[in-house]
Design a protein around this motif. Structure first.
Motif, short mmCIF file in Angstrom:
data_model
loop_
_atom_site.label_atom_id
_atom_site.label_comp_id
_atom_site.label_asym_id
_atom_site.label_seq_id
_atom_site.Cartn_x
_atom_site.Cartn_y
_atom_site.Cartn_z
N LEU A 49 76.11 -62.68 -33.90
CA LEU A 49 76.94 -61.51 -34.12
C LEU A 49 76.18 -60.29 -33.61
CD1 LEU A 49 78.14 -62.17 -37.79
CD2 LEU A 49 79.26 -62.85 -35.65
N GLY A 50 76.78 -59.59 -32.66
CA GLY A 50 76.15 -58.40 -32.10
C GLY A 50 76.26 -57.20 -33.03
N ALA A 51 75.61 -56.14 -32.64
CA ALA A 51 75.63 -54.92 -33.46
C ALA A 51 76.99 -54.24 -33.44
CB ALA A 51 74.55 -53.95 -32.95
N GLU A 52 77.75 -54.41 -32.36
CA GLU A 52 79.06 -53.77 -32.23
C GLU A 52 80.17 -54.73 -32.62
OE1 GLU A 52 79.28 -50.62 -31.52
OE2 GLU A 52 77.10 -50.44 -31.21
N ALA A 53 81.26 -54.19 -33.14
CA ALA A 53 82.42 -55.00 -33.51
C ALA A 53 82.93 -55.78 -32.30
CB ALA A 53 83.52 -54.10 -34.06
N GLY A 54 83.24 -57.05 -32.52
CA GLY A 54 83.77 -57.89 -31.44
C GLY A 54 82.73 -58.61 -30.62
N ASN A 85 78.04 -60.87 -44.28
CA ASN A 85 77.85 -59.58 -44.94
C ASN A 85 76.61 -59.59 -45.83
OD1 ASN A 85 80.11 -58.52 -43.71
ND2 ASN A 85 81.48 -59.02 -45.41
N TYR A 86 76.41 -60.69 -46.54
CA TYR A 86 75.23 -60.80 -47.41
C TYR A 86 73.95 -60.70 -46.58
CZ TYR A 86 71.70 -62.93 -50.42
OH TYR A 86 70.55 -63.18 -51.14
N HIS A 87 73.91 -61.43 -45.48
CA HIS A 87 72.71 -61.41 -44.63
C HIS A 87 72.49 -60.03 -44.03
CE1 HIS A 87 69.54 -62.56 -42.02
NE2 HIS A 87 70.26 -62.59 -40.92
N ARG A 88 73.56 -59.39 -43.56
CA ARG A 88 73.43 -58.07 -42.94
C ARG A 88 72.96 -57.03 -43.96
NH1 ARG A 88 75.48 -56.48 -38.14
NH2 ARG A 88 77.10 -58.08 -38.08
N GLU A 89 73.44 -57.15 -45.20
CA GLU A 89 73.11 -56.16 -46.23
C GLU A 89 71.73 -56.37 -46.85
OE1 GLU A 89 76.34 -56.59 -48.92
OE2 GLU A 89 77.82 -55.75 -47.51
N THR A 90 71.30 -57.62 -46.96
CA THR A 90 70.05 -57.91 -47.68
C THR A 90 68.91 -58.36 -46.78
OG1 THR A 90 70.57 -60.27 -48.04
CG2 THR A 90 71.45 -58.67 -49.64
N GLY A 91 69.23 -58.89 -45.59
CA GLY A 91 68.19 -59.46 -44.74
C GLY A 91 67.73 -60.83 -45.20
N SER A 135 69.46 -55.72 -34.01
CA SER A 135 70.35 -55.76 -35.16
C SER A 135 71.35 -56.90 -35.11
CB SER A 135 71.10 -54.42 -35.28
OG SER A 135 71.82 -54.15 -34.09
N GLU A 136 71.16 -57.84 -34.20
CA GLU A 136 72.02 -59.01 -34.16
C GLU A 136 71.82 -59.86 -35.41
OE1 GLU A 136 72.37 -59.94 -29.35
OE2 GLU A 136 71.11 -61.19 -30.62
N ILE A 137 72.80 -60.70 -35.69
CA ILE A 137 72.68 -61.73 -36.72
C ILE A 137 72.87 -63.07 -36.03
CG2 ILE A 137 73.77 -62.79 -38.73
CD1 ILE A 137 74.44 -60.06 -39.75
N THR A 138 71.92 -63.94 -36.20
CA THR A 138 71.99 -65.28 -35.63
C THR A 138 71.90 -66.29 -36.76
OG1 THR A 138 70.93 -64.58 -33.58
CG2 THR A 138 70.92 -66.93 -34.05
N GLY A 139 72.78 -67.27 -36.77
CA GLY A 139 72.74 -68.24 -37.86
C GLY A 139 73.45 -69.53 -37.52
N ILE A 140 73.22 -70.52 -38.36
CA ILE A 140 73.88 -71.82 -38.25
C ILE A 140 74.69 -72.05 -39.51
CG2 ILE A 140 73.53 -74.32 -38.22
CD1 ILE A 140 71.14 -73.90 -36.41
#
Length: 254
Positions: A49-54, A85-91, A135-140
């Motif tokens: 998930l990138g920093a910008e919407a979409g 959202n949890y990951h973005r808010e808490t790290g 500020s990306e989010i990467t996950g499985i």
């Protein structure tokens, strides 16, 4: 945490399969099938998930899932995703489940479920984060339609996440090493112009984390020849170790 013998074998095979990964683009192709064998599930996804919407990239396994649930629908409603959202808010990148935050009825009320997850189908999900750029989010994420994930499975994913993080970081470092060393023949990196072709081949493989034995096999030479090449490299770069040589090659400094 109880892990059956077959699970341990799958874990070892998964980690071994990622040891020599050179290209981060190949991470999902190796990691997702291995995780599917380790923790039984219907489908998995590797998502950035990138920093910008979409700005969304999704690699799925099996790759034919979600013919109705498009990435566009996911991108449109990912702001509702409780785990992202949890990951973005808490790290906090440890494994979390949708059921940690929402009841099944609450999950069904999300547009994200109605427009995307129900078509796969996904009724239960557990996900964990991986190293990301900026500020990306990467996950499985691992998905099931029939039953939720257990605490033992959460604990197992917590353990296996560490070597997965290491493998992805190592692959990114190796990619950077390749890109930097690819410029060496033009003299763009200081200190490398005096190396012979053979020495450059050895240094490139050393920068990718290869052992002397692995370098010898790749170049079809003896480990002793590799050691001699490294001695010459150290002298020409004015360093005293493999780590220093790789650092000099990647930064132009000794």
């Amino acid at each position: 945490m109880y892990v059956p013998l077959t699970g341990l074998r799958h874990a070892v095979r998964l980690v071994d399969g990622l040891t020599e990964l050179d290209d981060p683009e190949g991470f999902a192709r190796l990691a997702l099938p291995g995780l599917a064998r380790l923790v039984g599930c219907d489908s998995l996804s590797f998502t950035v998930l990138g920093a910008e919407a979409g700005q969304v990239s999704v690699t799925r396994y099996p790759d034919d899932i979600s013919s109705h649930g498009s990435v566009a629908a996911f991108a449109a409603y990912v702001h509702e995703h409780p785990l992202a959202n949890y990951h973005r808010e808490t790290g906090d990148a440890r494994p979390v489940m949708i059921s940690d935050f929402l009841s099944r009825q609450g999950f069904h009320r999300l547009n994200l479920y109605g427009e995307y997850f129900r078509w796969i189908p996904v009724e239960y999900q557990i996900a964990f984060g991986l190293p990301a750029a900026g500020s990306e989010i990467t996950g499985i994420a691992l998905n099931r339609a029939g039953s939720d994930f257990t605490e033992d499975e959460r604990a197992l994913l917590s353990v296996i996440r560490v070597p997965l993080m290491t493998a992805l970081d190592r692959a990114r470092q190796r990619q950077r090493a390749r890109e930097v060393l690819a410029t060496a023949t033009s003299g763009a990196v200081a200190g490398l112009a005096d190396l012979t072709d053979g020495e450059m081949r050895v240094l490139r493989l050393a920068a990718l984390g290869r052992t002397n034995s692995a370098i010898a096999r790749a170049l079809d030479v003896s480990p002793r020849t590799v050691a001699k090449h490294l001695e010459h490299i150290y002298r020409k770069l004015d360093v005293t170790s493999r780590t220093s040589a790789v650092f000099a090659a990647l930064t132009g400094r000794s």
